[in-house]
Design an enzyme around this catalytic site. Structure first.
Site, PDB file in Angstrom:
ATOM      1  N   CYS A   1       3.414   9.078 -20.939  1.00  0.00           N
ATOM      2  CA  CYS A   1       2.328   8.180 -21.340  1.00  0.00           C
ATOM      3  C   CYS A   1       0.996   8.934 -21.382  1.00  0.00           C
ATOM      4  O   CYS A   1       0.129   8.612 -22.206  1.00  0.00           O
ATOM      5  CB  CYS A   1       2.244   6.983 -20.404  1.00  0.00           C
ATOM      6  SG  CYS A   1       2.001   7.410 -18.665  1.00  0.00           S
TER       7      CYS A   1
ATOM      8  N   HIS B   1      -0.061   4.687 -14.996  1.00  0.00           N
ATOM      9  CA  HIS B   1       0.245   4.573 -16.432  1.00  0.00           C
ATOM     10  C   HIS B   1      -1.040   4.789 -17.224  1.00  0.00           C
ATOM     11  O   HIS B   1      -2.129   4.392 -16.797  1.00  0.00           O
ATOM     12  CB  HIS B   1       0.824   3.184 -16.728  1.00  0.00           C
ATOM     13  CG  HIS B   1       1.236   3.003 -18.157  1.00  0.00           C
ATOM     14  ND1 HIS B   1       2.214   3.780 -18.753  1.00  0.00           N
ATOM     15  CD2 HIS B   1       0.798   2.136 -19.108  1.00  0.00           C
ATOM     16  CE1 HIS B   1       2.355   3.392 -20.010  1.00  0.00           C
ATOM     17  NE2 HIS B   1       1.512   2.410 -20.250  1.00  0.00           N
TER      18      HIS B   1
END
Length: 508
Positions: free
Chosen positions: A109, A383
């Site tokens: 990510c 994230h």
């Protein structure tokens, strides 16, 4: 005794020993004679043109002193600044439209968010499109690209500029998402500490990516390894990647005793800002450029005073970059561990570098184009997502393979980790000399053609059939409804007529 003898005796009493004068060894310790006017000065010698030689020498000395306060200028340009300004103005081609997301290949990510932010940076994408067009027109003459005849034609282990261009094309042509396979496999090439499948810091990946792009562009524009080694720092700052992302910082150290100002210039590709005690981006920038006092163990060794003295130090932006990359330091690393600063740092969609922050005479104005956010508590976990602003002006949220439309208010309220501001009107800082590098023409502003596959042909055949079937069914249903309504009307009329006849029969 006359008056002269009396004065002589008095002077001997006042000055018991003669005063000896020595010639100064250090030129800086001499008196500044240009501040004084000689009353009985001789006329200066003049040359054949009637100009004063002394005046010419003082003028040349002043010019030499003024050049010490300016960064060195390049002798030649690897990429013309006028072409870079054109990259900021173009809005068509690959810049137009919105691409798909990037599939997460296992803790990637951080990579996906940074690549999305770079792929929506207008001048970089226009340069990649121009380079891709040059490669497609003459693949055997383009440096840094592998060709069928020579598999190891590349200057490095990976053609990162080419991979970014291919990834941008896949996001435009794909219906679902794209896979950055080659860039994920090349993570150890960018940095030996990077490993595929492990969460890394997005800012570190961004820095190493831009540095690799800079090195590759220098290798491609230079004619050989010998030429690359002979390039100075001013010439290296004329590459297209540096003219897009690079800037110049000036560090001014002022001695508090003799007021001597020492200036040094350092190139930069991004700025890291402290946000622990700052509530907004403007305050963080002012904290970065505030005057710092060098005292105690950090005293400054003054060349004129020849000793350690108390001094002041200040950073300023000497040359503003075309794309200003700002990194907000949200992670604190201590001996015990690390923690994250989760507070919101206010930032706006526009930014202006005024005279308090920059020495750049242009005072450039920027617009926000990309934001990278971190969700979680640590640098090696959590994230990453990105907000990008395409050419249509509407913000999109890039969450790996998911692409959603968001409002600008949502972007400005996010906890930003990396901010990318693009200059609104890019103008060259100075008129460069004639460049030996001739840039190729910019290709026409058109999207790359979509690849026609069997699925596209099947879709092209099935779609008209579905449309015709839908029209036929709707038409048949409407006709059936009309017929049924007429039938019920006729039945009702027949029943009414029959009831009327039966009533008449009863009366008779």
């Amino acid at each position: 005794m006359d008056i002269d003898d009396a004065l002589k005796n008095k002077s001997v009493e006042l000055i018991p020993r003669p005063i000896m004068f020595h010639k100064a060894k250090n030129n800086k310790m001499r008196l500044p004679f240009d501040k004084f006017v000689a009353l009985n000065a001789r006329k200066p010698a003049r040359n054949a043109n009637g100009e004063s030689k002394v005046g010419m020498q003082s003028f040349q000395t002043k010019v030499a002193r003024s050049r010490e306060n300016l960064p060195p200028k390049p002798t030649r340009y690897l990429y013309p600044p006028e072409k870079v300004s054109e990259l900021f103005e173009e809005t068509g081609g690959w810049v137009r439209g919105v691409g798909t997301g990037l599939q997460n290949m296992g803790n990637t990510c951080f990579l996906n968010s940074v690549l999305q932010a770079l792929m929506y940076t207008r001048p970089l994408i226009r340069f990649l499109q121009q380079r891709h067009a040059d490669t497609s027109r003459s693949p055997h003459q383009q440096k840094g690209v592998r060709t069928p005849g020579n598999k190891r034609r590349s200057h490095g282990p990976i053609d990162l500029l080419g991979e970014l261009a291919k990834l941008k094309m896949r996001t435009i042509n794909s219906r679902h998402w794209a896979l950055p396979k080659r860039i994920v496999k090349a993570l150890p090439i960018l940095n030996r500490r990077f490993r595929p499948g492990r969460q890394e810091d997005a800012h570190e990946f961004l820095r190493y990516t831009i540095q690799h792009l800079q090195g590759q562009s220098l290798r491609e524009l230079s004619e050989g390894k010998g030429v690359l080694k002979s390039l100075g720092e001013p010439e290296k700052r004329t590459s297209p990647i540096y003219q897009i992302f690079g800037g110049l910082l000036t560090s001014e150290v002022t001695c508090t005793e003799c007021r001597l100002v020492s200036r040094t210039f350092d190139p930069f590709l991004d700025l890291s800002l402290q946000v622990e005690n700052c509530s907004s981006l403007q305050k963080a920038l002012r904290f970065f450029t505030k005057i710092e006092r060098l005292d105690g163990d950090n005293k400054y060794k003054c060349k004129r005073c020849n000793k350690s003295v108390v001094a002041t130090k200040q950073f300023k932006i000497q040359q503003a970059p075309g794309v200003l990359c700002l990194h907000l330091k949200r992670f604190r690393f201590t001996m015990i561990g690390h923690s994250k600063i989760n507070k919101h740092v206010q930032f706006n969609s526009t930014l202006t570098l005024n005279s308090q922050l920059s020495n750049d005479e242009r005072q450039p104005k920027y617009e926000l184009t990309s934001v990278v956010c971190h969700h979680g508590s640590g640098a090696r976990s959590g994230h990453y997502t990105a907000f990008v602003k395409p050419s249509d002006g509407a913000w999109r949220k890039m969450d790996d393979s998911l692409v959603s439309l968001v409002r600008e208010r949502t972007v400005l309220q996010s906890q930003a980790y990396i901010l990318l501001y693009t200059m609104k009107k890019h103008t060259p800082l100075q008129t460069p000399p004639r460049s030996p590098y001739r840039a190729s023409a910019v290709p026409p502003l058109s999207l790359p053609p979509r690849r026609e596959t069997k699925a596209h042909r099947k879709k092209a055949l099935i779609t008209p059939f579905y449309i015709s079937a839908f029209l036929f069914l709707s038409l048949s249903l409407s006709i059936t409804c009309v017929v049924c309504s007429l039938f019920f009307v006729v039945v009702a009329l027949c029943l009414q007529i029959s009831f009327y006849v039966v009533g008449i029969g009863k009366k008779l």
